[in-house]
Scaffold this motif. Sequence first.
Motif, PDB file in Angstrom:
ATOM      1  N   ARG A 275       5.200  14.388  39.451  1.00  0.00           N
ATOM      2  CA  ARG A 275       5.144  15.790  39.845  1.00  0.00           C
ATOM      3  C   ARG A 275       3.700  16.304  39.887  1.00  0.00           C
ATOM      4  N   VAL A 278       1.559  13.527  42.771  1.00  0.00           N
ATOM      5  CA  VAL A 278       1.981  13.372  44.161  1.00  0.00           C
ATOM      6  C   VAL A 278       3.020  14.450  44.461  1.00  0.00           C
ATOM      7  N   THR A 279       2.555  15.663  44.661  1.00  0.00           N
ATOM      8  CA  THR A 279       3.456  16.806  44.842  1.00  0.00           C
ATOM      9  C   THR A 279       4.255  16.727  46.129  1.00  0.00           C
ATOM     10  N   SER A 280       3.833  15.872  47.060  1.00  0.00           N
ATOM     11  CA  SER A 280       4.544  15.778  48.338  1.00  0.00           C
ATOM     12  C   SER A 280       5.893  15.075  48.189  1.00  0.00           C
ATOM     13  N   LEU A 281       6.111  14.346  47.094  1.00  0.00           N
ATOM     14  CA  LEU A 281       7.352  13.604  46.920  1.00  0.00           C
ATOM     15  C   LEU A 281       8.432  14.432  46.238  1.00  0.00           C
ATOM     16  N   PRO A 283       9.200  18.273  43.861  1.00  0.00           N
ATOM     17  CA  PRO A 283       8.638  19.533  43.368  1.00  0.00           C
ATOM     18  C   PRO A 283       8.439  19.495  41.863  1.00  0.00           C
ATOM     19  N   ASP A 284       7.687  20.430  41.344  1.00  0.00           N
ATOM     20  CA  ASP A 284       7.416  20.495  39.912  1.00  0.00           C
ATOM     21  C   ASP A 284       8.697  20.718  39.108  1.00  0.00           C
ATOM     22  N   ASP A 323      -0.956   7.185  44.179  1.00  0.00           N
ATOM     23  CA  ASP A 323      -0.724   7.980  45.376  1.00  0.00           C
ATOM     24  C   ASP A 323       0.708   7.761  45.842  1.00  0.00           C
ATOM     25  N   ALA A 324       1.066   8.315  46.996  1.00  0.00           N
ATOM     26  CA  ALA A 324       2.442   8.233  47.469  1.00  0.00           C
ATOM     27  C   ALA A 324       2.883   6.785  47.670  1.00  0.00           C
ATOM     28  N   ARG A 328       5.989   4.933  45.802  1.00  0.00           N
ATOM     29  CA  ARG A 328       7.066   4.309  46.573  1.00  0.00           C
ATOM     30  C   ARG A 328       7.217   2.828  46.199  1.00  0.00           C
TER      31      ARG A 328
END
Length: 446
Positions: A275, A278-281, A283-284, A323-324, A328
């Motif tokens: 969270r 990598v906020t793009s994956l 939400p908090d 990172d993302a 993954r």
Amino acid sequence: MESTKVQVMESSFVAPSEAAQATGLWLSPLDLALANRGHTPVVYLYRSGAAFSDVARVKEGMAKALAAFYPLAGRLGVNGDGRAQISCNGEGVLFVVARCDLKSDDLDLTKPSPELRRMFVPRVEALSLILAVQVTFLKCGGVVLGVASHHAVADGPSMFHFMVTWSAFTRGGDGTGVELPCHDRTLLRARSPPVVHPGALSVLCPRVTFSETPERPAATKVFTISRDQVVALRRLCGGASAFSSVSALVWRCTIVARRLPPNAEARLSFPANVRRRVTSLVPDCYFGNALVWLGTAAPVRDITSEALASVAGRISGAIARMDAELVRSAIDYFELAGMDSRPLRGSMPETEIRITSWLGMPAYAADFGSGNPLVMSRAESVRGGFVYLIDDGPKDQRGAGAVRVVMCMEAANMKDARPAAPFLRGLCWLSSPPVGGGPNPSISHY
């Protein structure tokens, strides 16, 4: 302390105030990776038990919170494919009320122990039960709140989110300002087909084999590093974060304590919160396990001889690579590995250390109406090689910014951990520096 000093007055189940549609909630690979951890036991100490005296109101607040955090009121089960899932059936949370003839001054809740857990955290008989709590009224008027939550369902940030929400509803709030949780666990679904990027393998922490060795029992010791000492340590580590700086010192001291051969490869691993990085994956407010296990390894001679700033840099470097794509790859790695259903028991190899940080989390924000808790800590820590970093009190109290280091390792390597001993000297010096100062042995000798 004796368990007989605690008398259970009431035991019941609290269901959500609003019935959710009965469904099976899929668990992500990051959830399955922690399924064998079982229940995480924590305790909170409140100076005043006034907010808990109306038990019905506390239960009502929980019921309202469970309407939003409905997975906690369900049970662990399996779907038609044999994959573990949460049966969101609303059967409820185990709620125990007890009394104890001890005072808060008689207790040291900062040091985890089996006895502390037996006294203040409900015994979870059914492994399918996800959450159990116990409110214990002390002789002095204080309260110990014990919580046991299954790690397959929620990580630390998720449970602190629930505790803040529960306490807010108990205070009489209507939920205004409370961020609702996100339950879409498919956000952390593995790719099809799963792909583990080769570059991620140098950072991701592989599964470690634990061993049960009765002849090498584990022991727990707690060190407190003051705010000023944390500041000095961070300065020594070139401005690294409190986590990287404290972890670097703990790693070095542990290696020295274990007397590892210079050629041995030592590894430090730790969970990193997706969270935050990598906020793009997700939400908090994501509810579940959003932790990726990172690690760094090096020969013992390097960790004990290079500048502490370099050791901290190894840790910071692993975090910076998150990172993302790495996340993954971690998800795909655990999907391919599958769930290890065997309960996690025993200790890690002496070349391994695992550090979990709750620093900066709202661990002290659960105010039920009579103030924040004085102490928040794990109730028990029995796995050798595991270390927990916890804020040593609320942010607004005097001395805020101190770090409590809860270390569990081999008793034989821990028993002489005192300032005059040749190992763990750095941690002991920071906890109790000699009168008049003196050289920090973690710097001048390690």
